[in-house]
Design an enzyme around this catalytic site. Structure first.
Site, short mmCIF file in Angstrom:
data_model
loop_
_atom_site.label_atom_id
_atom_site.label_comp_id
_atom_site.label_asym_id
_atom_site.label_seq_id
_atom_site.Cartn_x
_atom_site.Cartn_y
_atom_site.Cartn_z
N GLY A 1 0.79 -1.21 0.00
CA GLY A 1 0.00 0.00 0.00
C GLY A 1 0.83 1.26 0.00
CB CYS A 2 0.02 4.55 1.51
SG CYS A 2 -1.67 4.70 0.89
CE1 TYR A 3 5.05 -1.15 4.30
CE2 TYR A 3 2.79 -0.68 4.93
CZ TYR A 3 3.82 -1.58 4.77
OH TYR A 3 3.62 -2.90 5.07
#
Length: 349
Positions: free
Chosen positions: A139-141
């Site tokens: 995901g976002c990281y």
């Protein structure tokens, strides 16, 4: 031993639409009943003015598509976007595709085999012995462990590595008939599409990657989810996420800086993943940052929305192009786990 350096960034984005256009032209009809007024408030307070979409709902409604059709479209759209970003990054670094020793691709919004790593390596003319790594569903990281892996390879092998983060969140608008909750509205109001590539080399000019570190609070594993359903991927986003970040972000950053003899006042660039306005507010408060500390992160959210894994690289690019360019940067990104990642960079001229 040479320090791994980010020597070139390349950005590719599909056409954009304003948040107001997206609301008036699609989402105001997508949400119904009492949900509509709540959704309108969330869209208006999202911190987003414009977003990019490979599959623009103003032109094409994919919300009722089955996952198989969305995945086929992912391959069609992601390949040229990724190719453009990689080409720009290689040009910025003064390298050719044949120079790359490791090619890492991060994406959580689409899957296919052969994947982007294989197809792009073929189309760009990478060497047959180029190693590849695919990072999915972080995901976002994901950009930060991706940079960490690239850095480790460069340090160990003395050869350049290439990271590509490519996300097409526009493919995952949920059906209007699906269970609609606040979490779904927030994700539909924030997410956007982008591809960003980074070339990491042994030494030279650019941003030296000093360390990548992380902490995961598994007691909050259910606070952020990304489920594969028959109607695309569905986001789960607990309102408790900012509380978890507030418990961990200060310690993570303080420990990182202390290991390098740096204080937060000596950091002049903060690339903080804008998971939403509340996320940025919490980080700003916990790190006691000045009002302008997260200006680049807020501007990226405003102009591009939350593009998942490429977003912190968009902010890094903005900080590097600012006048004067940031000299020392802390990157922060958050995602499922609940996981916090941080990286320390400093500019080498």
């Amino acid at each position: 031993m040479s320090v791994p350096v980010i020597a070139g960034l390349g950005i590719a984005q599909p056409p954009s639409a304003s948040q107001d256009e997206l609301w008036e032209g699609f989402f105001s009809r997508h949400f119904s009943g009492t949900t509509r007024s709540l959704a309108q408030r969330i869209f208006a307070n999202s911190g987003v003015t414009r977003r990019q979409a490979s599959v623009n709902p103003l032109l094409e409604d994919v919300s009722d598509w089955p996952t198989e059709r969305r995945m086929r479209r992912y391959q069609v759209e992601a390949l040229p976007l990724g190719k453009e970003a990689v080409g720009r990054a290689l040009t910025a670094a003064g390298l050719g595709a044949g120079d790359i020793g490791l090619f890492i691709v991060c994406s959580c919004t689409g899957y296919a085999t052969p994947g982007l790593d294989i197809l792009l390596a073929r189309d760009l003319g990478m060497a047959a012995d180029t190693q590849r790594m695919f990072i999915g569903h972080m995901g976002c990281y994901a950009a930060l462990p991706g940079l960490g892996a690239a850095s480790d390879f460069v340090t160990a092998r003395g050869r350049p590595a290439l990271l590509l983060c490519a996300e097409l969140t526009s493919l995952h608008i949920q059906p209007s008939s699906a269970r609609v909750d606040t979490q779904q509205i927030v994700s539909h109001a924030l997410f956007s599409d982008a591809a960003v590539a980074a070339v990491v080399v042994p030494g030279g000019r650019g941003y030296a990657l000093r360390e990548v570190t992380s902490v995961t609070d598994t007691s909050s594993a259910d606070h952020m989810t990304w489920d594969v359903t028959d109607a695309g991927f569905r986001m789960g986003l607990s309102p408790k996420v900012p509380q978890v970040l507030s418990r961990h972000v200060r310690g993570l950053v303080d420990d990182l800086l202390a290991r390098h003899g740096v204080t937060s006042s000596e950091v002049d660039g903060w690339a903080v993943h804008p998971g939403g306005p509340r996320i940025l507010n919490v980080v700003e408060r916990e790190l006691a940052l000045p009002p302008e500390g997260l200006a680049a992160s807020r501007a990226t959210l405003d102009e591009h929305g939350n593009c998942s894994s490429p977003t912190v690289l968009l902010i890094l690019d903005r900080l590097g192009r600012s006048t004067p360019a940031a000299r020392r940067i802390v990157m922060l990104a958050f995602g499922p786990g609940l996981t916090l990642y941080a990286a320390l960079l400093d500019r080498q001229d």
